[in-house]
Write an enzyme that holds these catalytic residues in place. Structure first.
Site, PDB file in Angstrom:
ATOM      1  N   GLU A  32      -2.496   4.311   6.637  1.00 57.15           N
ATOM      2  CA  GLU A  32      -1.195   4.566   7.607  1.00 57.15           C
ATOM      3  C   GLU A  32      -0.493   3.269   7.905  1.00 57.15           C
ATOM      4  OE1 GLU A  32       0.419   7.452  11.148  1.00 57.15           O
ATOM      5  OE2 GLU A  32      -1.804   6.879  10.958  1.00 57.15           O
ATOM      6  N   ASN A  99       0.838  10.387  11.621  1.00 55.43           N
ATOM      7  CA  ASN A  99       2.063  10.648  12.325  1.00 55.43           C
ATOM      8  C   ASN A  99       3.228   9.711  11.852  1.00 55.43           C
ATOM      9  OD1 ASN A  99       0.363  11.783  14.334  1.00 55.43           O
ATOM     10  ND2 ASN A  99       0.299  10.372  15.537  1.00 55.43           N
ATOM     11  N   ASN A 198       2.222  16.710   8.372  1.00 56.43           N
ATOM     12  CA  ASN A 198       1.074  16.122   9.182  1.00 56.43           C
ATOM     13  C   ASN A 198       1.156  16.582  10.736  1.00 56.43           C
ATOM     14  OD1 ASN A 198      -1.514  14.154   9.651  1.00 56.43           O
ATOM     15  ND2 ASN A 198       0.458  13.641  11.359  1.00 56.43           N
ATOM     16  N   GLU A 199       0.304  17.301  11.075  1.00 55.81           N
ATOM     17  CA  GLU A 199       0.136  17.642  12.408  1.00 55.81           C
ATOM     18  C   GLU A 199       1.207  18.334  12.983  1.00 55.81           C
ATOM     19  OE1 GLU A 199      -1.795  14.419  14.684  1.00 55.81           O
ATOM     20  OE2 GLU A 199      -3.810  14.471  13.489  1.00 55.81           O
ATOM     21  N   TYR A 265     -11.414  14.320  15.804  1.00 50.39           N
ATOM     22  CA  TYR A 265     -12.146  13.068  16.107  1.00 50.39           C
ATOM     23  C   TYR A 265     -13.230  13.274  17.176  1.00 50.39           C
ATOM     24  CZ  TYR A 265      -8.184  10.707  13.711  1.00 50.39           C
ATOM     25  OH  TYR A 265      -7.402  10.455  12.812  1.00 50.39           O
ATOM     26  N   GLU A 320      -8.623  13.881   8.325  1.00 46.98           N
ATOM     27  CA  GLU A 320      -8.533  13.082   9.303  1.00 46.98           C
ATOM     28  C   GLU A 320      -9.916  13.332   9.840  1.00 46.98           C
ATOM     29  OE1 GLU A 320      -5.429  11.508  11.859  1.00 46.98           O
ATOM     30  OE2 GLU A 320      -3.949  12.017  10.351  1.00 46.98           O
ATOM     31  N   GLN A 368      -9.562   5.285   9.755  1.00 44.65           N
ATOM     32  CA  GLN A 368      -8.727   4.802   8.422  1.00 44.65           C
ATOM     33  C   GLN A 368      -9.863   4.166   7.463  1.00 44.65           C
ATOM     34  OE1 GLN A 368      -4.830   4.042   9.170  1.00 44.65           O
ATOM     35  NE2 GLN A 368      -4.374   5.664  10.627  1.00 44.65           N
TER      36      GLN A 368
END
Length: 533
Positions: A32, A99, A198-199, A265, A320, A368
């Protein structure tokens, strides 16, 4: 640590009870445009890259240039590329976010003129010097399958179609020709994997939407994208697998997508941080939440498939995941977090989850791949491997290419506080011993059993009988004779690697006679390799 120790631990493995082949893609990565992931990780950082800008560059007396022998002819960091390609054998990488994707204008990152833009997701500025052509060139050098996330925040369907045409177009059309002019080559990039946002559910996201609004929009996008390129694989935007969002989106999109993404996470979220003695348990048992999320999501997928009579399998892209304390890795420091042995044990448990759930998880992307909450940390002149690198390395090397098989673990339970707390109250108290296993068959037909075991007890070692189904302890002609053991352990659960002490926590490999039992040290990870005769 709080535990119930009235259970005698045992480990039973069933090589003849397969779950599913393990997808290579569960060892995937994620890049990212955040902190030093791209500029300073994938390509050398310049004096105006994060945390600097052209108006506020790094002072000349503080800037350290990356030596030319660490840079490929194409301009990429050679050391990072070699670790990801040659050591981790990373098969697929997701880009450009995260993001960041929700306000990314892909055309700013192609061609001779690159437009510098405000970066809305994490703050700062984006030079766009690393764009689509650079990403694909890097993937080709790294032998990595590209996975691109479309902008469903500020982006339009037209933008998305143009981007896919740019990457995959073979005709005499505008964006296919634009690619040819930029690259000097006729062949398309053939990007197979594309994510529909994404999200989009998150309040932090540029262009946040409701589940129903997203599902309607994503269905329209999927229809148009498949008309342009019917060979692409589309990934729908899920939440954590257990949420209302996941159900609504799957009900609407299950016949239009190939995978459903979920994110989670461990070590993340509110708690009383003054209770430092609880942090170990909060971290190492966190991946149990991911397993429950996968199990619930699998049910939601099959419910939606049944309702629409969708015959093709829909898999999960856990694109993720990782260990992230949001108060340590922050936007201000580029989400750079230094990991200890505790975090390495959590990483090993994460990977055990993906092996056990290999019938439904097709993609898993660690967040990442470099510098940003990552196994790898770079300086301008080198890199070191964090503690969480070693479980990823061992799983990638020894569990890849295998078929996941059933294991049964009888273990004392952890009764302390978990993060999230619902792990104990809803899923049930986690086992202190956590295990997965695969059988790998060579081209010559020889079979090898690989068993990954995490002893998550902070203080207690266990002498564990390991029973392999159909193994006859009295036979002199059947069963393993020797075991190869790869262990990650340190006496201090807070031990970490750092510059000048790069291998403080690493792997110790031994070969021992196979005795059908093993002492798993407290707070340790061991991967056992046995030949099945």
């Amino acid at each position: 640590m709080a535990s119930s120790n009235d259970t005698t631990p045992t480990l039973d493995i069933f090589p003849s009870a397969p779950i599913a082949p393990v997808s290579d893609f569960i060892f995937s990565g994620f890049l990212e445009h955040l902190g030093r992931c791209i500029y300073g990780g994938i390509v050398p950082a310049g004096p105006t890259n994060f945390p600097y800008t052209p108006r506020n560059p790094c002072p000349k007396d503080q800037f350290v240039e990356t030596p030319k022998d660490l840079i490929t002819e194409e301009g990429f960091r050679k050391d990072v590329l070699e670790v990801l390609r040659d050591e981790l054998n990373t098969p697929l990488v997701r880009w450009p976010g995260g993001n960041y994707a929700s306000s990314y204008r892909w055309e700013d990152g192609v061609g001779k003129e690159r437009n510098r833009r405000p970066e809305l997701a994490w703050g700062g500025e984006e030079s766009n010097q690393f764009g689509t052509d650079e990403f694909i060139a890097w993937c080709r050098q790294a032998k990595i399958e590209p996975f691109i996330v479309l902008n469903m925040g500020t982006g339009t369907l037209e933008d998305a179609l143009h981007w896919i045409e740019y990457c995959n177009g073979t005709g005499d059309t505008y964006y296919a020709n634009y690619r040819r002019r930029n690259t000097g080559r006729d062949e398309p990039y053939n990007v197979k994997y594309w994510a529909l946002g994404n999200e989009v559910w998150g309040e932090w996201q540029v262009g946040q939407q409701t589940a129903s609004a997203y599902a309607t929009k994503a269905r329209q996008w999927a229809h148009a994208i498949k008309l342009l390129d019917p060979n692409v694989k589309l990934v729908g935007c899920g939440e954590t697998g257990v949420n209302h969002w996941d159900g609504i989106v799957l009900d609407e999109l299950v016949d239009k997508v190939d995978l459903h993404s979920i994110h989670l996470y461990t070590g993340f979220g509110p708690r009383d941080r003054s209770q430092v003695e609880k942090e170990y348990g909060r971290s190492v048992y966190g991946p149990d939440a991911a397993e429950y999320s996968i199990e619930i999501c699998k049910g939601l997928i099959n419910k939606a498939r049944f309702a629409k009579q969708v015959a093709k399998p829909i898999k999960i892209a856990f694109d993720e995941y990782g260990v992230w304390d949001e108060t340590v890795g922050t936007p201000q420091n580029g989400l750079e977090q230094f990991y200890n042995l505790t975090d390495a044990l959590a990483m090993a448990s994460w990977l055990n989850v993906f092996i056990r759930q290999s019938d439904i998880v097709d993609i898993a992307c660690i967040a990442q791949s470099v510098n940003v909450i990552s196994p790898l940390i770079t300086s301008p002149t080198g890199l070191f491997r964090q503690t969480i690198y070693w479980p990823l390395y061992l799983f990638s090397k020894y569990m890849r290419g295998g078929t996941s098989v059933r294991v049964s673990v009888d273990s004392p339970k952890f009764t302390g506080e978990t993060l999230p707390t619902w792990i104990s109250s809803i899923k049930g108290h986690p086992s202190e011993l956590d295990a997965s296993a695969v059988v790998v068959t060579s081209p010559e037909g020889k079979r090898s059993l690989r068993v990954a075991v995490v002893n998550r007890s902070e203080t207690q070692s266990y002498n564990v009988p390991i029973r392999i189904a159909f193994d006859d302890p009295g036979s002199s002609s059947w069963g393993p004779r020797e075991v190869e053991v790869h262990e990650v352990w340190h006496e201090d659960v807070k031990a970490r690697n750092d510059w000048g002490n790069e291998y403080n926590v690493s792997v110790k490999t031994t070969k021992e006679p196979w005795t059908r039992r093993r002492v798993f040290r407290e707070h340790s990870f061991a991967l056992l390799v046995l030949d099945l005769i």
